[in-house]
Design a protein around this motif. Structure first.
Motif, PDB file in Angstrom:
ATOM      1  N   THR A 121     -65.342 -23.209  -3.798  1.00  0.00           N
ATOM      2  CA  THR A 121     -65.049 -22.461  -2.579  1.00  0.00           C
ATOM      3  C   THR A 121     -65.146 -20.986  -2.923  1.00  0.00           C
ATOM      4  O   THR A 121     -64.536 -20.518  -3.884  1.00  0.00           O
ATOM      5  CB  THR A 121     -63.652 -22.785  -2.034  1.00  0.00           C
ATOM      6  N   ILE A 122     -65.936 -20.277  -2.130  1.00  0.00           N
ATOM      7  CA  ILE A 122     -66.220 -18.863  -2.361  1.00  0.00           C
ATOM      8  C   ILE A 122     -65.562 -18.036  -1.265  1.00  0.00           C
ATOM      9  O   ILE A 122     -65.732 -18.327  -0.083  1.00  0.00           O
ATOM     10  CB  ILE A 122     -67.740 -18.607  -2.337  1.00  0.00           C
ATOM     11  N   LEU A 123     -64.805 -17.017  -1.663  1.00  0.00           N
ATOM     12  CA  LEU A 123     -64.315 -16.027  -0.702  1.00  0.00           C
ATOM     13  C   LEU A 123     -65.329 -14.894  -0.704  1.00  0.00           C
ATOM     14  O   LEU A 123     -65.390 -14.103  -1.641  1.00  0.00           O
ATOM     15  CB  LEU A 123     -62.927 -15.516  -1.092  1.00  0.00           C
ATOM     16  N   SER A 124     -66.159 -14.854   0.333  1.00  0.00           N
ATOM     17  CA  SER A 124     -67.253 -13.895   0.375  1.00  0.00           C
ATOM     18  C   SER A 124     -66.964 -12.760   1.340  1.00  0.00           C
ATOM     19  O   SER A 124     -66.263 -12.929   2.336  1.00  0.00           O
ATOM     20  CB  SER A 124     -68.559 -14.583   0.776  1.00  0.00           C
ATOM     21  N   LYS A 125     -67.500 -11.624   1.041  1.00  0.00           N
ATOM     22  CA  LYS A 125     -67.329 -10.454   1.897  1.00  0.00           C
ATOM     23  C   LYS A 125     -67.990 -10.652   3.249  1.00  0.00           C
ATOM     24  O   LYS A 125     -67.403 -10.356   4.295  1.00  0.00           O
ATOM     25  CB  LYS A 125     -67.923  -9.223   1.204  1.00  0.00           C
TER      26      LYS A 125
ATOM     27  N   ALA B 201     -55.769 -20.646   2.542  1.00  0.00           N
ATOM     28  CA  ALA B 201     -55.037 -20.964   3.767  1.00  0.00           C
ATOM     29  C   ALA B 201     -55.276 -19.957   4.886  1.00  0.00           C
ATOM     30  O   ALA B 201     -55.269 -20.332   6.072  1.00  0.00           O
ATOM     31  CB  ALA B 201     -53.536 -21.044   3.461  1.00  0.00           C
ATOM     32  N   LEU B 202     -55.524 -18.682   4.543  1.00  0.00           N
ATOM     33  CA  LEU B 202     -55.520 -17.638   5.561  1.00  0.00           C
ATOM     34  C   LEU B 202     -56.859 -16.946   5.813  1.00  0.00           C
ATOM     35  O   LEU B 202     -57.041 -16.339   6.870  1.00  0.00           O
ATOM     36  CB  LEU B 202     -54.481 -16.573   5.192  1.00  0.00           C
ATOM     37  N   SER B 203     -57.778 -16.999   4.884  1.00  0.00           N
ATOM     38  CA  SER B 203     -59.044 -16.283   5.055  1.00  0.00           C
ATOM     39  C   SER B 203     -59.912 -16.946   6.112  1.00  0.00           C
ATOM     40  O   SER B 203     -59.889 -18.167   6.267  1.00  0.00           O
ATOM     41  CB  SER B 203     -59.816 -16.229   3.732  1.00  0.00           C
ATOM     42  N   PRO B 204     -60.699 -16.174   6.834  1.00  0.00           N
ATOM     43  CA  PRO B 204     -61.550 -16.737   7.889  1.00  0.00           C
ATOM     44  C   PRO B 204     -62.764 -17.463   7.321  1.00  0.00           C
ATOM     45  O   PRO B 204     -63.210 -17.170   6.210  1.00  0.00           O
ATOM     46  CB  PRO B 204     -61.989 -15.497   8.682  1.00  0.00           C
ATOM     47  N   GLU B 205     -63.284 -18.381   8.075  1.00  0.00           N
ATOM     48  CA  GLU B 205     -64.545 -19.023   7.747  1.00  0.00           C
ATOM     49  C   GLU B 205     -65.626 -18.471   8.665  1.00  0.00           C
ATOM     50  O   GLU B 205     -65.383 -18.215   9.844  1.00  0.00           O
ATOM     51  CB  GLU B 205     -64.436 -20.547   7.891  1.00  0.00           C
ATOM     52  N   ASN B 206     -66.809 -18.281   8.113  1.00  0.00           N
ATOM     53  CA  ASN B 206     -67.956 -17.803   8.909  1.00  0.00           C
ATOM     54  C   ASN B 206     -67.665 -16.473   9.603  1.00  0.00           C
ATOM     55  O   ASN B 206     -68.003 -16.274  10.776  1.00  0.00           O
ATOM     56  CB  ASN B 206     -68.365 -18.849   9.944  1.00  0.00           C
ATOM     57  N   GLY B 207     -67.006 -15.570   8.902  1.00  0.00           N
ATOM     58  CA  GLY B 207     -66.725 -14.254   9.461  1.00  0.00           C
ATOM     59  C   GLY B 207     -66.454 -13.248   8.364  1.00  0.00           C
ATOM     60  O   GLY B 207     -66.339 -13.604   7.180  1.00  0.00           O
TER      61      GLY B 207
END
Length: 248
Positions: free
Chosen positions: A23-27, A100-106
């Motif tokens: 799972t990547i937390l991307s800018k 839990a809190l970061s957005p997906e596709n945004g």
């Protein structure tokens, strides 16, 4: 179709005998999940850049089943997070919050920036771990839309008291005289702890870690921020329990 993203690996899990799912937390695209083919082979050129805590530039290929990592170029590894079990536990907790809190596709630029800055402070020990923890809990909650109302007492409008009380359930603040008007559990914040809480919320992003606080007030701040994020997300965090057990 291919996309190029800059992102932090915040979760990895085995997928069969050779592959893994990350799972990547991307800018640019928020949370993304992608398969790394042959990730368990030491010869795989993408192994290092797709490990947990790696900040990398990735080229992802999208098919009808999801994303597959095509290329990965590591920018920062954050090896120092593994030097100490408490550092590791705290970093894993931050990853679980981000999941839990970061957005997906945004756009998740601020979420990513917060995580990278927090990792930097953990490794370099420039701030106490529980101060870093409170900053991430409070700021991550705010970024996700759970902004508490702590400007003044929600009943009488009082700005400051020797002790004010935060309600984790509704995010409102009560003074000592009005605290009996809440039916929820309240968490005390002395003047220093409340000032720190407000500072984290209202300071420019680049300054949110730039404060000091005594141990007693930090304990109040830490307790309130922790209970607040647990209440707002309506869940428990296994990594938080692990971190606290190691600290104790």
């Amino acid at each position: 179709m291919q996309i190029r993203v800059n992102g932090l690996i915040i979760m990895e899990s085995s997928l069969g005998e050779r592959d893994k799912l990350i799972t990547i937390l991307s800018k640019e695209n928020g949370l993304l999940r992608a398969i790394v083919r042959g990730a368990k082979s030491i010869r795989n050129k993408n192994t290092v850049a797709t490990q947990l805590f790696a900040y990398s530039q990735l080229i992802l290929y999208k098919n009808r089943n999801g994303y597959i990592v095509d290329e990965a170029d590591v920018q920062e590894i954050f090896f120092g997070l593994r030097d100490d079990i408490c550092k590791l536990g705290l970093a894993q907790y931050f990853c679980e919050i981000a999941l839990a809190l970061s957005p997906e596709n945004g756009d998740a630029g601020d979420f990513l920036r917060l995580m990278l800055n927090a990792f930097y402070y953990i490794i370099n020990e420039k701030r106490k771990q529980n101060l870093i923890k409170s900053v991430v809990e409070i700021k991550m909650s705010e970024l996700a839309g759970y902004m508490p109302d702590i400007v003044h007492c929600c009943k009488c409008g009082k700005y400051e008291d020797d002790v004010m009380y935060l309600c984790a359930e509704d995010g409102k603040l009560y003074c000592n005289a009005c605290k009996g008007k809440s039916s929820f559990l309240l968490f005390p914040l002395g003047k220093a702890a409340l000032t720190a809480f407000r500072y984290i919320l209202y300071s420019p992003f680049e300054k949110i870690f730039n404060f000091n606080i005594n141990d007693k007030s930090l304990e109040e701040l830490n307790n309130a921020s922790e209970k607040y994020i647990i209440s707002r997300t309506d869940r428990s965090f296994n990594t938080l329990d692990f971190y606290k057990s190691m600290k104790n």
